[in-house]
Design a protein around this motif. Structure first.
Motif, PDB file in Angstrom:
ATOM      1  N   LEU A 102       0.831  -1.207   0.000  1.00  0.00           N
ATOM      2  CA  LEU A 102       0.000   0.000   0.000  1.00  0.00           C
ATOM      3  C   LEU A 102       0.862   1.252   0.000  1.00  0.00           C
ATOM      4  CD1 LEU A 102      -2.853   1.184   0.157  1.00  0.00           C
ATOM      5  CD2 LEU A 102      -2.662   1.096   2.651  1.00  0.00           C
ATOM      6  N   LEU A 103       1.929   1.248   0.779  1.00  0.00           N
ATOM      7  CA  LEU A 103       2.840   2.388   0.810  1.00  0.00           C
ATOM      8  C   LEU A 103       3.478   2.614  -0.553  1.00  0.00           C
ATOM      9  CD1 LEU A 103       4.442   4.562   2.373  1.00  0.00           C
ATOM     10  CD2 LEU A 103       6.106   2.777   2.947  1.00  0.00           C
ATOM     11  N   LEU A 104       3.931   1.536  -1.185  1.00  0.00           N
ATOM     12  CA  LEU A 104       4.573   1.644  -2.497  1.00  0.00           C
ATOM     13  C   LEU A 104       3.586   2.136  -3.557  1.00  0.00           C
ATOM     14  CD1 LEU A 104       7.054   1.157  -4.302  1.00  0.00           C
ATOM     15  CD2 LEU A 104       6.302  -1.232  -4.529  1.00  0.00           C
ATOM     16  N   MET A 105       2.383   1.581  -3.568  1.00  0.00           N
ATOM     17  CA  MET A 105       1.404   1.948  -4.577  1.00  0.00           C
ATOM     18  C   MET A 105       0.908   3.375  -4.386  1.00  0.00           C
ATOM     19  SD  MET A 105      -0.777  -1.575  -4.954  1.00  0.00           S
ATOM     20  CE  MET A 105      -1.891  -0.800  -6.095  1.00  0.00           C
ATOM     21  N   ALA A 106       0.652   3.768  -3.130  1.00  0.00           N
ATOM     22  CA  ALA A 106       0.183   5.128  -2.876  1.00  0.00           C
ATOM     23  C   ALA A 106       1.242   6.154  -3.276  1.00  0.00           C
ATOM     24  CB  ALA A 106      -0.184   5.291  -1.403  1.00  0.00           C
ATOM     25  N   THR A 107       2.504   5.845  -3.004  1.00  0.00           N
ATOM     26  CA  THR A 107       3.581   6.770  -3.361  1.00  0.00           C
ATOM     27  C   THR A 107       3.708   6.916  -4.872  1.00  0.00           C
ATOM     28  OG1 THR A 107       4.782   6.156  -1.352  1.00  0.00           O
ATOM     29  CG2 THR A 107       6.035   7.243  -3.085  1.00  0.00           C
ATOM     30  N   GLN A 108       3.725   5.793  -5.582  1.00  0.00           N
ATOM     31  CA  GLN A 108       3.891   5.868  -7.031  1.00  0.00           C
ATOM     32  C   GLN A 108       2.669   6.499  -7.692  1.00  0.00           C
ATOM     33  OE1 GLN A 108       2.652   4.221  -9.901  1.00  0.00           O
ATOM     34  NE2 GLN A 108       0.936   3.297  -8.804  1.00  0.00           N
ATOM     35  N   TYR A 109       1.462   6.240  -7.164  1.00  0.00           N
ATOM     36  CA  TYR A 109       0.262   6.878  -7.709  1.00  0.00           C
ATOM     37  C   TYR A 109       0.319   8.389  -7.529  1.00  0.00           C
ATOM     38  CZ  TYR A 109      -3.119   3.420  -9.324  1.00  0.00           C
ATOM     39  OH  TYR A 109      -3.799   2.482 -10.058  1.00  0.00           O
ATOM     40  N   THR A 110       0.782   8.823  -6.363  1.00  0.00           N
ATOM     41  CA  THR A 110       0.894  10.260  -6.104  1.00  0.00           C
ATOM     42  C   THR A 110       1.878  10.906  -7.069  1.00  0.00           C
ATOM     43  OG1 THR A 110       0.403   9.884  -3.754  1.00  0.00           O
ATOM     44  CG2 THR A 110       1.416  11.983  -4.355  1.00  0.00           C
ATOM     45  N   ILE A 111       3.030  10.267  -7.251  1.00  0.00           N
ATOM     46  CA  ILE A 111       4.036  10.804  -8.181  1.00  0.00           C
ATOM     47  C   ILE A 111       3.490  10.833  -9.601  1.00  0.00           C
ATOM     48  CG2 ILE A 111       6.329  10.435  -9.170  1.00  0.00           C
ATOM     49  CD1 ILE A 111       7.133   9.138  -6.509  1.00  0.00           C
ATOM     50  N   ALA A 112       2.912   9.718 -10.047  1.00  0.00           N
ATOM     51  CA  ALA A 112       2.419   9.622 -11.421  1.00  0.00           C
ATOM     52  C   ALA A 112       1.285  10.610 -11.678  1.00  0.00           C
ATOM     53  CB  ALA A 112       1.956   8.197 -11.709  1.00  0.00           C
ATOM     54  N   ALA A 113       0.382  10.772 -10.710  1.00  0.00           N
ATOM     55  CA  ALA A 113      -0.758  11.667 -10.906  1.00  0.00           C
ATOM     56  C   ALA A 113      -0.318  13.127 -10.946  1.00  0.00           C
ATOM     57  CB  ALA A 113      -1.789  11.444  -9.799  1.00  0.00           C
ATOM     58  N   ILE A 114       0.520  13.533  -9.987  1.00  0.00           N
ATOM     59  CA  ILE A 114       0.943  14.935  -9.931  1.00  0.00           C
ATOM     60  C   ILE A 114       1.772  15.306 -11.165  1.00  0.00           C
ATOM     61  CG2 ILE A 114       2.372  16.587  -8.666  1.00  0.00           C
ATOM     62  CD1 ILE A 114       1.514  15.221  -6.093  1.00  0.00           C
ATOM     63  N   VAL A 115       2.771  14.487 -11.456  1.00  0.00           N
ATOM     64  CA  VAL A 115       3.638  14.790 -12.594  1.00  0.00           C
ATOM     65  C   VAL A 115       2.883  14.619 -13.909  1.00  0.00           C
ATOM     66  CG1 VAL A 115       5.770  14.171 -13.793  1.00  0.00           C
ATOM     67  CG2 VAL A 115       5.687  14.140 -11.296  1.00  0.00           C
ATOM     68  N   GLY A 116       2.090  13.549 -14.042  1.00  0.00           N
ATOM     69  CA  GLY A 116       1.375  13.300 -15.281  1.00  0.00           C
ATOM     70  C   GLY A 116       0.341  14.371 -15.588  1.00  0.00           C
ATOM     71  N   ILE A 117      -0.440  14.767 -14.593  1.00  0.00           N
ATOM     72  CA  ILE A 117      -1.436  15.819 -14.810  1.00  0.00           C
ATOM     73  C   ILE A 117      -0.747  17.146 -15.104  1.00  0.00           C
ATOM     74  CG2 ILE A 117      -3.259  17.165 -13.689  1.00  0.00           C
ATOM     75  CD1 ILE A 117      -4.094  14.606 -12.243  1.00  0.00           C
TER      76      ILE A 117
END
Length: 323
Positions: A102-117
């Motif tokens: 959960l920690l790994l997925m939440a971190t990568q989702y946050t990075i991908a969403a912020i940078v991608g958007i």
């Protein structure tokens, strides 16, 4: 329709989906090749009486429909069974590993969403410009690179040759960090696996945000907002971005099953002690109860994420819950 009624209806719709998940997982696991009894016995050999006794203990001597019924009743009672390899409760094994995943997925989702958007909005401001072309190339490259190859290149270049990051693990067991030092050490070990997963999702989020923003920026209400003298930043963030997020949220929710499959590879490559490693170990050992418990747990997790996505839809666009 009030939001709580909308939530109740969505929860009701998940019940048949959960029943289908239990049935499908059960038959897929039991149709897979391999026998857990053969794995337990190994090359030591055993008498037929001992083999029959082990199969009876595991319930493998019963008809498949009886095993399915017993498993469904067991799951409804909150019991996912016991691992045939370690003998530990399946639920406790999963819950021990779940925080790391959960920690790994939440971190990568946050990075991908912020940078991608952010990249998608930046590209949509000036379509076909040099900036747009560079962002398009980066997004397509990140989307096309296989996650297992990217992880190995990260380890080879950044961890092995440059020695900037650790190669494997979640923390440095030799140091025995506590408190803030432990948190920083976990973040340090998580950098490479989180970046690997984030880059695999970055391309799709960027491309979808860009195309959605370009479409929204051509709408009449955006032209009216500009005619009123609003700043470009206010037009982009307050009027265009919110209406562009619906398809992006859908993609983030729908990409979760594929991301979990990628997490199995990434956690194995980086030695991350999460559900991915546990799933691979269960597959190698033909641990049927652990495999079924893992897949059921992941299915429930995906259902919950999709429910959250539906609620975000209703919050961002109230017309959805009124239909």
């Amino acid at each position: 329709m009030a939001l709580h009624i909308y939530l109740f209806k969505r929860l009701f719709y998940t019940l048949p989906l959960l029943a289908c998940a239990i049935t499908t997982i059960f038959f897929l696991i039991h149709a897979a090749p391999g026998d857990p009894v053969d794995y337990l016995i190994g090359e030591a050999g055993a008498s037929q009486e001992m083999i029959d006794r082990l199969r009876a203990q595991m319930g493998l001597d019963q008809p498949v429909y009886i095993r399915l019924w017993n498993y469904a009743m067991q799951v409804l009672g909150g019991n996912l069974g016991y691992s045939v390899v370690s003998g530990a409760p399946v639920l406790s094994l999963i819950l021990d590993r779940f925080p790391a995943t959960l920690l790994l997925m939440a971190t990568q989702y946050t990075i991908a969403a912020i940078v991608g958007i952010g990249l998608g909005v930046l590209a949509a401001r000036n379509p076909q410009s040099r900036t747009d072309n560079v962002i398009t190339f980066i997004s397509l490259a990140s989307f096309a690179i296989p996650v297992f190859w990217l992880g190995q290149m990260m380890i080879l270049i950044l961890a092995y040759h440059m020695n900037w990051f650790p190669i494997q693990g979640m923390t440095n067991l030799r140091r025995g960090y506590t408190g803030i030092d432990y948190t920083l050490d976990v973040a340090y070990h998580m950098t490479l696996p989180a970046l690997t997963l984030a880059l695999s999702n970055l391309g799709l989020i960027t491309r979808l945000t860009r195309s959605s923003m370009i479409q929204v920026l051509s709408q009449d209400y955006v032209k009216v907002a500009r005619a009123k003298g609003l700043s470009e930043r206010a037009v982009l963030l307050r009027h265009a971005l919110r209406n562009s997020l619906l398809p992006v949220i859908t993609v983030i929710g729908d990409s979760l099953p594929g991301l979990i499959a990628g997490a199995v590879i990434v956690e194995t490559v980086f030695g991350w002690p999460g559900l991915g490693r546990l799933t691979l170990d269960a597959i190698n050992s033909r641990d049927y109860p652990l495999l079924m418990g893992m897949f059921l747990f992941i299915s429930v997790f995906v259902i919950i994420i999709n429910l959250i996505v539906d609620l975000l839809y209703a919050v961002l666009d109230p017309r959805i819950r009124y239909q």
